[in-house]
Design a protein around this motif. Structure first.
Motif, PDB file in Angstrom:
ATOM      1  N   PRO A 276     -25.733  53.791  35.381  1.00 32.76           N
ATOM      2  CA  PRO A 276     -24.657  52.745  34.900  1.00 32.76           C
ATOM      3  C   PRO A 276     -24.070  52.351  36.199  1.00 32.76           C
ATOM      4  O   PRO A 276     -23.932  53.099  37.385  1.00 32.76           O
ATOM      5  N   THR A 277     -23.866  51.036  36.326  1.00 31.92           N
ATOM      6  CA  THR A 277     -23.488  50.440  37.483  1.00 31.92           C
ATOM      7  C   THR A 277     -22.203  49.435  37.120  1.00 31.92           C
ATOM      8  O   THR A 277     -22.110  48.951  35.957  1.00 31.92           O
ATOM      9  N   ALA A 278     -21.285  49.539  38.084  1.00 33.69           N
ATOM     10  CA  ALA A 278     -19.904  48.691  38.002  1.00 33.69           C
ATOM     11  C   ALA A 278     -19.830  47.829  39.218  1.00 33.69           C
ATOM     12  O   ALA A 278     -20.385  48.248  40.187  1.00 33.69           O
TER      13      ALA A 278
ATOM     14  N   GLN B 256     -18.600  41.598  47.593  1.00 31.24           N
ATOM     15  CA  GLN B 256     -18.716  42.252  46.302  1.00 31.24           C
ATOM     16  C   GLN B 256     -19.395  43.567  46.356  1.00 31.24           C
ATOM     17  O   GLN B 256     -20.056  43.883  47.453  1.00 31.24           O
ATOM     18  N   ILE B 257     -18.487  44.452  45.650  1.00 32.17           N
ATOM     19  CA  ILE B 257     -18.859  45.855  45.825  1.00 32.17           C
ATOM     20  C   ILE B 257     -19.625  46.536  44.548  1.00 32.17           C
ATOM     21  O   ILE B 257     -19.129  46.165  43.228  1.00 32.17           O
ATOM     22  N   THR B 258     -20.847  46.935  44.527  1.00 33.21           N
ATOM     23  CA  THR B 258     -21.568  47.483  43.424  1.00 33.21           C
ATOM     24  C   THR B 258     -21.552  49.177  43.518  1.00 33.21           C
ATOM     25  O   THR B 258     -21.869  49.529  44.705  1.00 33.21           O
ATOM     26  N   VAL B 259     -21.280  49.837  42.769  1.00 32.63           N
ATOM     27  CA  VAL B 259     -21.301  51.197  42.803  1.00 32.63           C
ATOM     28  C   VAL B 259     -21.928  51.695  41.374  1.00 32.63           C
ATOM     29  O   VAL B 259     -21.953  51.062  39.989  1.00 32.63           O
ATOM     30  N   THR B 260     -22.700  52.764  41.569  1.00 32.74           N
ATOM     31  CA  THR B 260     -23.253  53.408  40.575  1.00 32.74           C
ATOM     32  C   THR B 260     -22.634  54.790  40.335  1.00 32.74           C
ATOM     33  O   THR B 260     -21.982  55.489  40.883  1.00 32.74           O
TER      34      THR B 260
ATOM     35  N   ARG C  65     -16.034  45.885  36.631  1.00 36.07           N
ATOM     36  CA  ARG C  65     -16.459  45.969  35.317  1.00 36.07           C
ATOM     37  C   ARG C  65     -17.904  46.779  35.389  1.00 36.07           C
ATOM     38  O   ARG C  65     -18.424  46.625  36.311  1.00 36.07           O
ATOM     39  N   VAL C  66     -18.338  46.787  34.013  1.00 39.07           N
ATOM     40  CA  VAL C  66     -19.607  47.447  33.794  1.00 39.07           C
ATOM     41  C   VAL C  66     -20.682  46.277  33.788  1.00 39.07           C
ATOM     42  O   VAL C  66     -20.472  45.224  33.244  1.00 39.07           O
TER      43      VAL C  66
ATOM     44  N   VAL D   9     -16.998  52.506  36.781  1.00 41.53           N
ATOM     45  CA  VAL D   9     -15.924  51.572  36.711  1.00 41.53           C
ATOM     46  C   VAL D   9     -14.764  52.429  37.796  1.00 41.53           C
ATOM     47  O   VAL D   9     -13.905  51.677  38.789  1.00 41.53           O
ATOM     48  N   ALA D  10     -14.452  53.616  37.701  1.00 39.71           N
ATOM     49  CA  ALA D  10     -13.547  54.341  38.438  1.00 39.71           C
ATOM     50  C   ALA D  10     -13.731  54.134  40.046  1.00 39.71           C
ATOM     51  O   ALA D  10     -12.814  54.060  40.732  1.00 39.71           O
ATOM     52  N   ARG D  11     -14.986  54.440  40.144  1.00 34.13           N
ATOM     53  CA  ARG D  11     -15.503  54.552  41.550  1.00 34.13           C
ATOM     54  C   ARG D  11     -15.384  53.042  42.237  1.00 34.13           C
ATOM     55  O   ARG D  11     -14.918  53.102  43.445  1.00 34.13           O
TER      56      ARG D  11
END
Length: 517
Positions: free
Chosen positions: A54-56, A120-124, A236-237, A132-134
């Motif tokens: 899952p990625t946000a 842009q920040i991409t977090v898993t 957002r996811v 999303v919280a991260r």
């Protein structure tokens, strides 16, 4: 296979001849095609079996005091590097109240500069909510750190200006004190000193006012920069399409597998050094290619099977003519094609059966030629019974020159031989060994039957300085068998000179009247 009687001029060998390599790689198409297909399947399977986590994603607008229209992106790259520090990761984990280590958390997100001021920040994460919280915690931590750094910079700059102002005020107080302690008089020097002090006071007053203004501007510009740094796209996811991801991974795996397969095939072809062109095979064996047979395939098209059947019939007719026109026995020696050689031998025995009894001296290891002949077929005898039989019986031998062959038994199979060689099977060194061994045994090679040749091979497999007993052409002179028996295969390293006359074997083939007799 016919040749022109006009001699051809020898051409200079090219410095780099890629044709054998290209042909060898093309013949190994099963290898690289299989690896390409395997890469495609692995790429598609990895997408299905190992889906992306899952990625946000979120976007942050970052303003800088040093922003310039012609900035090449150095400032935003610095911000991206700062995002990957343990300080930012630790602040985000503290906001999330997570026990994870900052060093481990850094590997689960990354930043990218979209423009000079947009990042842009991409977090898993383990779930969509966690991702999303991260992302929000990271964006907030970065914005807070960026604002703090801008405030610290502005305060430091303003404090430096105020310190300089205070030093100017101290100096101004001393100048005022010096002016107050002096009384006007008629001394010209005293008057000049007072004027200098007044000028210095005016200068210090102006500089103090300038430092006050600059310090105020430094503090005034900070709120504008702070307000400009903000999250412009809420976390957002990211939705992943399984079909698109599988297609992309499959294409990538296909390309990688194809490239790897081509590299393996190329390296294998160079290392193995297995000649595939008729020109090279004829040169290494020291004998001309007299016929070619495609590899037998059950899945071949109808016209391909007809073409193969016609080629086998022509070869059988040529070999039968050679056996009938000579009192010396003939042998068929295989290299990498035992079954094809056995089929050729049975077809030749069937063609010779019309003239009388036929016997095949079986020297093929591991191939039950007698079982293939069946009841009512030619007589198949082993090597120890080769010298027996009636004088009216026609005999020819079948053997092998593959690695492990017993060379001293080959003369008992036949005084002359036709080599049946599969293209790309034997190495160049082994072909040299076969030619040298047969020459030492006094068994001339009258021709080579090439099995499974490359269909795009346009090289010439004829040696103009080859053995004088090749079964080609027709003219009115009889074959000289005694000369053939005493003409061994020449050493492979000798030069192949071209002459202005017909090749020597052109005048030694019996005509059709002699064949009928």
């Amino acid at each position: 296979m016919t040749t022109d009687s006009t001699a051809q001029t020898s051409a200079a060998a090219p410095l780099i001849d890629l044709q054998p390599l290209v042909v060898a790689v093309r013949r190994r198409r099963r290898l690289w095609a299989t690896m390409a297909l395997l890469g495609l399947l692995i790429g598609a399977a990895m997408t299905v079996l190992m889906p992306p986590p899952p990625t946000a994603v979120t976007k942050v607008l970052v303003t800088h005091q040093e922003d310039q229209p012609n900035d090449p992106g150095t400032l935003i790259r610095t911000d991206v590097a700062l995002l990957g520090t343990t300080r930012i990761a630790e602040e985000a984990l503290r906001a999330l109240k997570s026990p994870d280590r900052p060093e481990d958390f850094i590997g689960q997100y990354h930043g990218a500069g979209l423009t000079n001021n947009l990042m842009q920040i991409t977090v898993t994460g383990d779930s969509d909510a966690q991702a999303v919280a991260r992302a929000k915690a990271l964006a907030d931590a970065f914005v807070a750190d960026h604002v703090k750094r801008m405030r610290d910079t502005a305060n430091a700059e303003a404090q430096a200006l105020l310190d300089q102002r205070d030093r100017m005020r101290t100096e101004l107080a001393q100048v005022n004190k010096s002016i107050g302690s002096r009384t006007p008089g008629s001394d010209p020097k005293a008057s000049a000193n007072i004027e200098t002090l007044f000028a210095r006071r005016a200068e210090l007053t102006a500089r103090i006012t300038d430092f006050d203004e600059r310090a105020a501007e430094a503090r005034t510009g900070t709120p504008k920069l702070i307000a400009g740094t903000q999250i412009v796209d809420a976390p957002r996811v990211v939705r992943h399409s399984v079909s698109k991801s599988a297609l992309t991974s499959a294409v990538i795996g296909l390309v990688l597998g194809l490239v790897l397969g081509l590299v393996v095939a190329s390296v294998g072809a160079v290392v193995a050094d297995r000649p595939v062109l008729r020109r090279d095979i004829a040169a290494h064996l020291g004998a001309s290619v007299i016929s070619e047979l495609p590899a037998s395939s059950r899945l071949g098209r109808l016209w391909q099977r007809r073409r193969t059947r016609a080629a086998r019939e022509r070869l059988t007719t040529t070999l039968a003519r050679t056996v009938r026109g000579s009192s010396e026995p003939l042998s068929l020696l295989e290299l990498g094609c035992a079954r094809s050689t056995g089929a050729i031998a049975l077809a030749l025995a069937e063609a010779l059966a019309a003239d009388g009894p036929v016997a095949i001296v079986d020297g093929l290891p591991g191939l039950p030629l007698a079982d293939s002949a069946g009841p009512g077929g030619p007589t198949v005898v082993s090597g120890e019974r080769a010298r027996g039989g009636s004088p009216e019986e026609r005999r020819f031998g079948v053997g092998s020159v593959a690695p492990g062959a017993t060379w001293i038994d080959l003369p008992h199979l036949g005084a002359r031989t036709v080599l049946v060689v599969r293209a790309g099977h034997g190495s160049a060194a082994w072909l040299h060994t076969v030619a040298r061994q047969l020459a030492e045994l006094g068994v001339p090679v009258i021709g080579v039957v090439l099995i499974d040749p490359d269909p795009r091979d346009r090289t010439d497999g004829t040696l103009w300085d080859g053995p004088p007993t090749a079964p080609r052409g027709h003219n009115g002179q009889a074959r000289q068998n005694e000369g053939a028996a005493s003409h061994p295969v020449q050493a492979v390293g000798e030069g192949r000179r071209r002459t202005e006359r017909l090749p020597r074997w052109a005048a030694r083939v019996p005509d059709s009247d002699q064949e009928a007799r």
